[in-house]
Design an enzyme around this catalytic site. Structure first.
Site, PDB file in Angstrom:
ATOM      1  N   HIS A 304      45.787  38.980  47.365  1.00 44.56           N
ATOM      2  CA  HIS A 304      44.934  37.665  46.914  1.00 44.56           C
ATOM      3  C   HIS A 304      45.574  36.613  46.834  1.00 44.56           C
ATOM      4  CE1 HIS A 304      42.222  36.054  44.279  1.00 44.56           C
ATOM      5  NE2 HIS A 304      41.017  36.885  44.592  1.00 44.56           N
ATOM      6  N   ASP A 361      37.557  43.952  46.439  1.00 45.62           N
ATOM      7  CA  ASP A 361      36.593  44.502  47.731  1.00 45.62           C
ATOM      8  C   ASP A 361      36.912  45.976  48.095  1.00 45.62           C
ATOM      9  OD1 ASP A 361      36.486  41.264  48.517  1.00 45.62           O
ATOM     10  OD2 ASP A 361      34.929  42.122  47.774  1.00 45.62           O
TER      11      ASP A 361
HETATM   12  C1  SDX Z   1      37.898  37.618  47.605  1.00 49.36           C
HETATM   13  O1  SDX Z   1      39.932  33.250  45.863  1.00 49.36           O
HETATM   14  C2  SDX Z   1      38.957  34.175  45.465  1.00 49.36           C
HETATM   15  O2  SDX Z   1      39.049  34.380  44.298  1.00 49.36           O
HETATM   16  C3  SDX Z   1      38.581  35.437  46.225  1.00 49.36           C
HETATM   17  C4  SDX Z   1      37.764  36.342  45.455  1.00 49.36           C
HETATM   18  C5  SDX Z   1      36.557  35.981  44.639  1.00 49.36           C
HETATM   19  O3  SDX Z   1      36.290  36.845  43.780  1.00 49.36           O
HETATM   20  O4  SDX Z   1      35.868  34.882  45.271  1.00 49.36           O
HETATM   21  O5  SDX Z   1      38.614  37.186  44.823  1.00 49.36           O
HETATM   22  C6  SDX Z   1      37.042  37.421  46.509  1.00 49.36           C
HETATM   23  O6  SDX Z   1      37.724  36.909  48.752  1.00 49.36           O
HETATM   24  C7  SDX Z   1      39.076  38.741  47.731  1.00 49.36           C
HETATM   25  C8  SDX Z   1      39.995  38.830  48.933  1.00 49.36           C
HETATM   26  C9  SDX Z   1      39.047  39.607  50.073  1.00 49.36           C
HETATM   27  N1  SDX Z   1      39.856  39.535  51.349  1.00 49.36           N
HETATM   28  C10 SDX Z   1      40.476  40.628  51.974  1.00 49.36           C
HETATM   29  O7  SDX Z   1      40.636  41.663  51.234  1.00 49.36           O
HETATM   30  C11 SDX Z   1      41.065  40.392  53.207  1.00 49.36           C
HETATM   31  C12 SDX Z   1      42.453  40.759  53.261  1.00 49.36           C
HETATM   32  N2  SDX Z   1      43.443  39.845  52.381  1.00 49.36           N
HETATM   33  C13 SDX Z   1      44.142  38.947  53.123  1.00 49.36           C
HETATM   34  O8  SDX Z   1      43.502  38.530  54.112  1.00 49.36           O
HETATM   35  C14 SDX Z   1      44.850  37.969  52.117  1.00 49.36           C
HETATM   36  O9  SDX Z   1      45.178  38.800  51.085  1.00 49.36           O
HETATM   37  C15 SDX Z   1      43.756  36.871  51.283  1.00 49.36           C
HETATM   38  C16 SDX Z   1      43.063  36.146  52.308  1.00 49.36           C
HETATM   39  C17 SDX Z   1      43.067  37.517  50.425  1.00 49.36           C
HETATM   40  C18 SDX Z   1      44.674  35.963  50.725  1.00 49.36           C
HETATM   41  O10 SDX Z   1      45.532  35.285  51.644  1.00 49.36           O
HETATM   42  P1  SDX Z   1      46.769  34.514  51.491  1.00 49.36           P
HETATM   43  O11 SDX Z   1      46.700  33.671  50.084  1.00 49.36           O
HETATM   44  O12 SDX Z   1      47.246  33.841  52.494  1.00 49.36           O
HETATM   45  O13 SDX Z   1      47.861  35.721  51.003  1.00 49.36           O
HETATM   46  P2  SDX Z   1      49.453  35.424  50.551  1.00 49.36           P
HETATM   47  O14 SDX Z   1      49.854  33.889  50.382  1.00 49.36           O
HETATM   48  O15 SDX Z   1      49.462  36.095  49.305  1.00 49.36           O
HETATM   49  O16 SDX Z   1      49.896  36.200  51.477  1.00 49.36           O
HETATM   50  C19 SDX Z   1      51.568  36.641  51.376  1.00 49.36           C
HETATM   51  C20 SDX Z   1      51.829  37.263  52.719  1.00 49.36           C
HETATM   52  C21 SDX Z   1      51.256  36.553  53.965  1.00 49.36           C
HETATM   53  O17 SDX Z   1      52.286  36.681  55.193  1.00 49.36           O
HETATM   54  P3  SDX Z   1      53.162  35.400  55.828  1.00 49.36           P
HETATM   55  O18 SDX Z   1      51.952  34.857  56.494  1.00 49.36           O
HETATM   56  O19 SDX Z   1      53.636  34.562  54.620  1.00 49.36           O
HETATM   57  O20 SDX Z   1      54.288  36.137  56.478  1.00 49.36           O
HETATM   58  O21 SDX Z   1      51.147  38.486  52.808  1.00 49.36           O
HETATM   59  C22 SDX Z   1      50.367  38.557  54.160  1.00 49.36           C
HETATM   60  C23 SDX Z   1      50.104  37.205  54.218  1.00 49.36           C
HETATM   61  O22 SDX Z   1      49.955  36.942  55.833  1.00 49.36           O
HETATM   62  N3  SDX Z   1      49.193  39.328  53.765  1.00 49.36           N
HETATM   63  C24 SDX Z   1      48.744  40.428  54.216  1.00 49.36           C
HETATM   64  C25 SDX Z   1      47.537  40.611  53.360  1.00 49.36           C
HETATM   65  N4  SDX Z   1      47.454  39.657  52.546  1.00 49.36           N
HETATM   66  C26 SDX Z   1      48.464  38.847  52.617  1.00 49.36           C
HETATM   67  N5  SDX Z   1      49.225  41.092  55.157  1.00 49.36           N
HETATM   68  C27 SDX Z   1      48.425  42.122  55.679  1.00 49.36           C
HETATM   69  N6  SDX Z   1      47.469  42.590  54.899  1.00 49.36           N
HETATM   70  C28 SDX Z   1      46.838  41.907  53.820  1.00 49.36           C
HETATM   71  N7  SDX Z   1      45.631  42.304  53.437  1.00 49.36           N
END
Ligand code: SDX
Length: 427
Positions: A304, A361
């Site tokens: 998140h 989710d």
């Molecule tokens: C919702 O924003 C909100 O409030 C959204 C929400 C709401 O109520 O409106 O809470 C609803 O959208 C929840 C999120 C649902 N999406 C998912 O579950 C999809 C999987 N999650 C990821 O795609 C990701 O965690 C995000 C999109 C949710 C957040 O993306 P960020 O902000 O880029 O994550 P981060 O900066 O904390 O990541 C740190 C690292 C990154 O690696 P690098 O690019 O720095 O090398 O962790 C990685 C990310 O790529 N990472 C993951 C991951 N989530 C982050 N790697 C693998 N699997 C994951 N799920």
């Protein structure tokens, strides 16, 4: 303590005011930066950028705190109805008995959808995703209800109309996609029970309203009701900043929520868990894929932008999934797989170092399956829950004297000035 920040660049020093929020959060107001220095900031994904000040929702991602108008979401999930929560978000306080009764009457008065809209629904291919249908049909509402949104009363009617109709419109998408007879809203049923009845009642098999499922849906929608400036809420505010009508702004929010990185994750989680079960339950294989930088796959339902600890909503939903299945004395292999996946991921250094925890989710699809919602309707359920939040954020933006049309800058990295080459001179 100074409430100013200074930036020194290229021998010049610039001062910018620091804003402090009611919970002690700080922001440097750089709105005069370009005028003072000719320089802009860059922040891909706006991780460190605030777009507005807001009194609606407070989140603390490090402590896992979520409050609507100051009330912890755990208390609302325990004691409030979804209708009360919607009223709280939109009006800034819980309704008294008289206000709640008036709100209920207005929701009932606006629950029907213009019969001509059915023709629109029937024109979509049967395989259309209900999020695409819902986004289109919410936008189409403006054609059927062209009332202006000038006075407070007109705006109030428009907001309440949409809150009420979105349930009917979602259920219509489901019924028509299956070629089933539409079920109309009933004034004797509460907000959540009415939706379930419109979804599952039929002339051949009357729907028995199960209070456990109504309560599960109530909590699900309360937990999804708002979440400050997330992707879809930002879409609503940005589109609304052009002073377009509410329906068009909300239609943009629905479109943004559809994405699997956002609200579409609840459907993607179930598809991921089902794939793991089909593949023999190899959760480690999925974890390795999620860690692979060369693989675009992400562990859906994990991570998140704000929460760097367990999403408080995810914790409540996980407990609700356990309670629902136990009470109905059923098991769901996907819940067992989800728990196994969570344990394995939380033991892995990659997930620990990146503070990746289950988000709202990860377990929500298990609850929706228990209620009987089809997988392709999961994100529609998120949208119905989030609608009061989108509306409250839109209303706050149009009432904000600081608010203006959203128009960010950029840093251009394309070709410098180049002359036109006539066709016969091109290679
Ligand atoms: C919702 O924003 C909100 O409030 C959204 C929400 C709401 O109520 O409106 O809470 C609803 O959208 C929840 C999120 C649902 N999406 C998912 O579950 C999809 C999987 N999650 C990821 O795609 C990701 O965690 C995000 C999109 C949710 C957040 O993306 P960020 O902000 O880029 O994550 P981060 O900066 O904390 O990541 C740190 C690292 C990154 O690696 P690098 O690019 O720095 O090398 O962790 C990685 C990310 O790529 N990472 C993951 C991951 N989530 C982050 N790697 C693998 N699997 C994951 N799920």
């Amino acid at each position: 303590m100074s409430d100013y920040a200074t930036l020194t660049y290229d021998g010049n020093t610039y001062e910018f005011p620091v804003i402090t929020g009611s919970e002690g959060e700080k922001a440097i107001d750089i709105s005069t930066m370009r005028a003072k220095s000719g320089i802009i900031t860059m922040d891909y994904g706006f991780s460190s950028t605030g777009s507005c000040s807001s009194t609606i929702t407070f989140m603390n991602g490090e402590k896992g705190i979520l409050r609507y108008r100051g009330i912890p979401v755990e208390q609302l999930a325990e004691h409030a109805t979804f209708k009360e929560t919607a009223y709280l978000l939109i009006n800034g306080r819980l309704p008294n008995r008289k206000e709640l009764t008036r709100f209920s009457v207005m929701l009932n008065d606006h629950s029907l959808v213009h019969e001509d809209m059915q023709e629109f629904y029937k024109s979509f291919p049967r395989i259309s995703h209900p999020m695409g249908i819902l986004s289109s049909m919410v936008n189409a509402l403006r054609s059927f209800y062209p009332e202006l949104e000038k006075t407070d009363e007109e705006i109030n009617i428009t907001m309440t109309r949409l809150l009420s109709k979105i349930r009917t419109m979602a259920a219509m998408a489901y019924k028509i996609s299956r070629g089933h007879k539409l079920v109309y809203p009933r004034p004797d049923l509460n907000y959540c029970a009415n939706f379930l009845n419109m979804m599952f009642d039929s002339p051949v098999r009357p729907y028995d309203i199960d209070e456990d499922l109504v309560q599960a849906l109530r909590v699900f929608w309360i937990l999804h009701a708002d979440h400050e400036q997330n992707c879809s809420t930002t879409a609503v505010r940005v589109v609304g900043s052009g002073r377009v009508n509410l329906y068009a702004a909300i239609s943009a929010g629905i479109a943004a929520l559809w994405g699997p990185l956002h609200g579409g994750a609840n459907q993607a989680v179930i598809e991921m868990l089902s794939e793991i079960v089909r593949d023999g339950g190899k959760v480690q294989k999925v974890i390795e894929r999620a860690k692979d930088r060369n693989d675009p796959f992400r562990l859906f339902g994990f991570g998140h932008r704000v929460y760097k600890t367990y999403d408080p909503r995810g914790q409540i939903i996980k407990k609700m999934a356990d309670r629902l299945l136990e009470k109905r004395q059923v098991s769901d292999p996907l819940l067992d797989t989800a728990k196994e996946l969570e344990i394995a991921a939380r033991k892995d250094d990659y997930f620990i170092e990146n503070n990746l925890y289950p988000n709202v989710d990860f377990y929500s699809g298990i609850v929706l399956r228990s209620i009987g919602i089809p997988t392709n309707m999961f994100t529609v359920m998120f949208a119905i829950g989030r609608l009061p939040g989108w509306i409250s954020q839109w209303k706050e933006s149009i009432d904000d004297s600081n608010w203006k049309i959203t128009r960010p800058r950029q840093i251009y990295t394309g070709p410098t000035c180049t002359d036109y080459t006539p066709l016969d001179k091109r290679p």
